[in-house]
Design a protein around this motif. Sequence first.
Motif, PDB file in Angstrom:
ATOM      1  N   LYS A 159      40.983  46.898  39.489  1.00 48.96           N
ATOM      2  CA  LYS A 159      41.043  45.987  40.627  1.00 48.96           C
ATOM      3  C   LYS A 159      42.248  46.363  41.481  1.00 48.96           C
ATOM      4  O   LYS A 159      43.388  46.269  41.042  1.00 48.96           O
ATOM      5  CB  LYS A 159      41.159  44.547  40.146  1.00 48.96           C
ATOM      6  CG  LYS A 159      39.965  44.115  39.341  1.00 48.96           C
ATOM      7  CD  LYS A 159      40.203  42.793  38.658  1.00 48.96           C
ATOM      8  CE  LYS A 159      39.010  42.471  37.782  1.00 48.96           C
ATOM      9  NZ  LYS A 159      39.375  41.649  36.655  1.00 48.96           N
ATOM     10  N   TYR A 160      41.962  46.785  42.715  1.00 44.96           N
ATOM     11  CA  TYR A 160      42.999  47.201  43.658  1.00 44.96           C
ATOM     12  C   TYR A 160      43.130  46.108  44.720  1.00 44.96           C
ATOM     13  O   TYR A 160      42.188  45.842  45.452  1.00 44.96           O
ATOM     14  CB  TYR A 160      42.619  48.524  44.320  1.00 44.96           C
ATOM     15  CG  TYR A 160      42.469  49.668  43.344  1.00 44.96           C
ATOM     16  CD1 TYR A 160      43.536  50.504  43.066  1.00 44.96           C
ATOM     17  CD2 TYR A 160      41.258  49.906  42.694  1.00 44.96           C
ATOM     18  CE1 TYR A 160      43.403  51.560  42.170  1.00 44.96           C
ATOM     19  CE2 TYR A 160      41.117  50.955  41.798  1.00 44.96           C
ATOM     20  CZ  TYR A 160      42.190  51.769  41.539  1.00 44.96           C
ATOM     21  OH  TYR A 160      42.057  52.817  40.651  1.00 44.96           O
ATOM     22  N   TYR A 161      44.303  45.472  44.784  1.00 40.75           N
ATOM     23  CA  TYR A 161      44.517  44.354  45.702  1.00 40.75           C
ATOM     24  C   TYR A 161      45.001  44.869  47.050  1.00 40.75           C
ATOM     25  O   TYR A 161      45.936  45.659  47.124  1.00 40.75           O
ATOM     26  CB  TYR A 161      45.502  43.355  45.087  1.00 40.75           C
ATOM     27  CG  TYR A 161      44.893  42.695  43.871  1.00 40.75           C
ATOM     28  CD1 TYR A 161      44.138  41.535  44.001  1.00 40.75           C
ATOM     29  CD2 TYR A 161      45.021  43.256  42.601  1.00 40.75           C
ATOM     30  CE1 TYR A 161      43.545  40.943  42.900  1.00 40.75           C
ATOM     31  CE2 TYR A 161      44.428  42.673  41.495  1.00 40.75           C
ATOM     32  CZ  TYR A 161      43.685  41.516  41.652  1.00 40.75           C
ATOM     33  OH  TYR A 161      43.089  40.953  40.573  1.00 40.75           O
ATOM     34  N   VAL A 162      44.348  44.401  48.127  1.00 45.94           N
ATOM     35  CA  VAL A 162      44.646  44.883  49.475  1.00 45.94           C
ATOM     36  C   VAL A 162      46.037  44.449  49.890  1.00 45.94           C
ATOM     37  O   VAL A 162      46.399  43.276  49.801  1.00 45.94           O
ATOM     38  CB  VAL A 162      43.580  44.387  50.482  1.00 45.94           C
ATOM     39  CG1 VAL A 162      43.952  44.794  51.898  1.00 45.94           C
ATOM     40  CG2 VAL A 162      42.208  44.916  50.104  1.00 45.94           C
ATOM     41  N   ASN A 163      46.814  45.435  50.337  1.00 47.77           N
ATOM     42  CA  ASN A 163      48.185  45.213  50.784  1.00 47.77           C
ATOM     43  C   ASN A 163      48.308  45.343  52.296  1.00 47.77           C
ATOM     44  O   ASN A 163      49.242  44.842  52.885  1.00 47.77           O
ATOM     45  CB  ASN A 163      49.108  46.221  50.096  1.00 47.77           C
ATOM     46  CG  ASN A 163      50.355  45.612  49.554  1.00 47.77           C
ATOM     47  OD1 ASN A 163      50.350  44.455  49.162  1.00 47.77           O
ATOM     48  ND2 ASN A 163      51.410  46.384  49.533  1.00 47.77           N
ATOM     49  N   GLY A 164      47.391  46.056  52.910  1.00 46.52           N
ATOM     50  CA  GLY A 164      47.409  46.253  54.351  1.00 46.52           C
ATOM     51  C   GLY A 164      46.166  47.001  54.808  1.00 46.52           C
ATOM     52  O   GLY A 164      45.519  47.683  54.028  1.00 46.52           O
ATOM     53  N   VAL A 165      45.846  46.857  56.103  1.00 43.00           N
ATOM     54  CA  VAL A 165      44.689  47.524  56.686  1.00 43.00           C
ATOM     55  C   VAL A 165      45.131  48.146  58.002  1.00 43.00           C
ATOM     56  O   VAL A 165      45.786  47.491  58.815  1.00 43.00           O
ATOM     57  CB  VAL A 165      43.526  46.531  56.940  1.00 43.00           C
ATOM     58  CG1 VAL A 165      42.337  47.233  57.564  1.00 43.00           C
ATOM     59  CG2 VAL A 165      43.129  45.827  55.657  1.00 43.00           C
ATOM     60  N   GLN A 166      44.770  49.422  58.203  1.00 43.56           N
ATOM     61  CA  GLN A 166      45.113  50.127  59.433  1.00 43.56           C
ATOM     62  C   GLN A 166      43.871  50.802  59.990  1.00 43.56           C
ATOM     63  O   GLN A 166      43.022  51.268  59.233  1.00 43.56           O
ATOM     64  CB  GLN A 166      46.162  51.217  59.182  1.00 43.56           C
ATOM     65  CG  GLN A 166      47.467  50.717  58.652  1.00 43.56           C
ATOM     66  CD  GLN A 166      48.406  51.852  58.269  1.00 43.56           C
ATOM     67  OE1 GLN A 166      48.001  53.000  58.162  1.00 43.56           O
ATOM     68  NE2 GLN A 166      49.664  51.528  58.069  1.00 43.56           N
ATOM     69  N   ILE A 189      32.146  48.424  35.736  1.00 45.93           N
ATOM     70  CA  ILE A 189      31.944  49.032  34.426  1.00 45.93           C
ATOM     71  C   ILE A 189      32.986  48.448  33.477  1.00 45.93           C
ATOM     72  O   ILE A 189      34.188  48.588  33.713  1.00 45.93           O
ATOM     73  CB  ILE A 189      32.095  50.561  34.507  1.00 45.93           C
ATOM     74  CG1 ILE A 189      31.135  51.133  35.562  1.00 45.93           C
ATOM     75  CG2 ILE A 189      31.867  51.208  33.151  1.00 45.93           C
ATOM     76  CD1 ILE A 189      31.440  52.554  35.958  1.00 45.93           C
ATOM     77  N   ASP A 190      32.537  47.790  32.410  1.00 44.94           N
ATOM     78  CA  ASP A 190      33.462  47.165  31.463  1.00 44.94           C
ATOM     79  C   ASP A 190      34.462  48.179  30.930  1.00 44.94           C
ATOM     80  O   ASP A 190      34.085  49.255  30.471  1.00 44.94           O
ATOM     81  CB  ASP A 190      32.697  46.541  30.299  1.00 44.94           C
ATOM     82  CG  ASP A 190      31.937  45.296  30.705  1.00 44.94           C
ATOM     83  OD1 ASP A 190      32.271  44.719  31.751  1.00 44.94           O
ATOM     84  OD2 ASP A 190      31.001  44.909  29.984  1.00 44.94           O
ATOM     85  N   PRO A 242      36.103  52.359  39.516  1.00 51.34           N
ATOM     86  CA  PRO A 242      34.752  52.780  39.876  1.00 51.34           C
ATOM     87  C   PRO A 242      33.726  51.708  39.524  1.00 51.34           C
ATOM     88  O   PRO A 242      33.974  50.837  38.709  1.00 51.34           O
ATOM     89  CB  PRO A 242      34.547  54.028  39.015  1.00 51.34           C
ATOM     90  CG  PRO A 242      35.388  53.795  37.807  1.00 51.34           C
ATOM     91  CD  PRO A 242      36.571  52.989  38.285  1.00 51.34           C
ATOM     92  N   ILE A 243      32.572  51.828  40.154  1.00 50.55           N
ATOM     93  CA  ILE A 243      31.454  50.929  39.871  1.00 50.55           C
ATOM     94  C   ILE A 243      30.197  51.760  39.628  1.00 50.55           C
ATOM     95  O   ILE A 243      30.126  52.922  40.029  1.00 50.55           O
ATOM     96  CB  ILE A 243      31.210  49.913  41.012  1.00 50.55           C
ATOM     97  CG1 ILE A 243      30.855  50.630  42.315  1.00 50.55           C
ATOM     98  CG2 ILE A 243      32.388  48.993  41.182  1.00 50.55           C
ATOM     99  CD1 ILE A 243      30.387  49.702  43.425  1.00 50.55           C
ATOM    100  N   LEU A 244      29.233  51.169  38.977  1.00 50.24           N
ATOM    101  CA  LEU A 244      27.940  51.790  38.754  1.00 50.24           C
ATOM    102  C   LEU A 244      26.925  50.978  39.534  1.00 50.24           C
ATOM    103  O   LEU A 244      26.703  49.810  39.228  1.00 50.24           O
ATOM    104  CB  LEU A 244      27.598  51.814  37.268  1.00 50.24           C
ATOM    105  CG  LEU A 244      26.277  52.471  36.881  1.00 50.24           C
ATOM    106  CD1 LEU A 244      26.271  53.932  37.306  1.00 50.24           C
ATOM    107  CD2 LEU A 244      26.056  52.352  35.387  1.00 50.24           C
ATOM    108  N   ASN A 245      26.343  51.572  40.566  1.00 51.13           N
ATOM    109  CA  ASN A 245      25.516  50.867  41.537  1.00 51.13           C
ATOM    110  C   ASN A 245      26.392  49.774  42.161  1.00 51.13           C
ATOM    111  O   ASN A 245      27.338  50.074  42.836  1.00 51.13           O
ATOM    112  CB  ASN A 245      24.233  50.351  40.917  1.00 51.13           C
ATOM    113  CG  ASN A 245      23.375  51.478  40.387  1.00 51.13           C
ATOM    114  OD1 ASN A 245      23.305  52.539  40.998  1.00 51.13           O
ATOM    115  ND2 ASN A 245      22.745  51.271  39.252  1.00 51.13           N
ATOM    116  N   ALA A 246      26.137  48.522  41.918  1.00 52.69           N
ATOM    117  CA  ALA A 246      26.981  47.463  42.465  1.00 52.69           C
ATOM    118  C   ALA A 246      27.665  46.670  41.363  1.00 52.69           C
ATOM    119  O   ALA A 246      28.124  45.559  41.572  1.00 52.69           O
ATOM    120  CB  ALA A 246      26.144  46.537  43.329  1.00 52.69           C
TER     121      ALA A 246
END
Length: 126
Positions: free
Chosen positions: A96-103, A90-91, A83-87
């Motif tokens: 970090k989710y690494y992109v494996n594919g896009v559909q 959060i420490d 998750p993030i807070l605004n942009a």
Amino acid sequence: MLGIGELDRRILIQVATISRGDLGGATKSWDTHSIGYAKIEFKTAKEEKDNDSLNDVEVVNFYIRSSNLTNTINSYDYRILYPILNATPIDGTTQKYYVNGVQEYDGRLNLLKIITKLRVGSETEA
């Protein structure tokens, strides 16, 4: 079919950039590509052996609105922070989710399904 109200989690999408030093060494850094809302679907978790170490791997799908900007996302140069807070990450909480594919999902111009992997226990920045 997803409704627009289901895209309720704020995410930060980053793109990798490679720079070369005077001696030719490559350095990878991550820059903001876009910030938006997504539906998050946690799929599976398993262990993988990588470089003689055992890592937990979690597969997570992010559903986002398709646009000219998000259509450039590929499985080589992108990751999602959540998750993030605004942009801002959060420490100690943001993953970090690494992109494996896009559909394409729910019509060519409507949504994208981004398939990612979260690696827990790995110290390398993939």
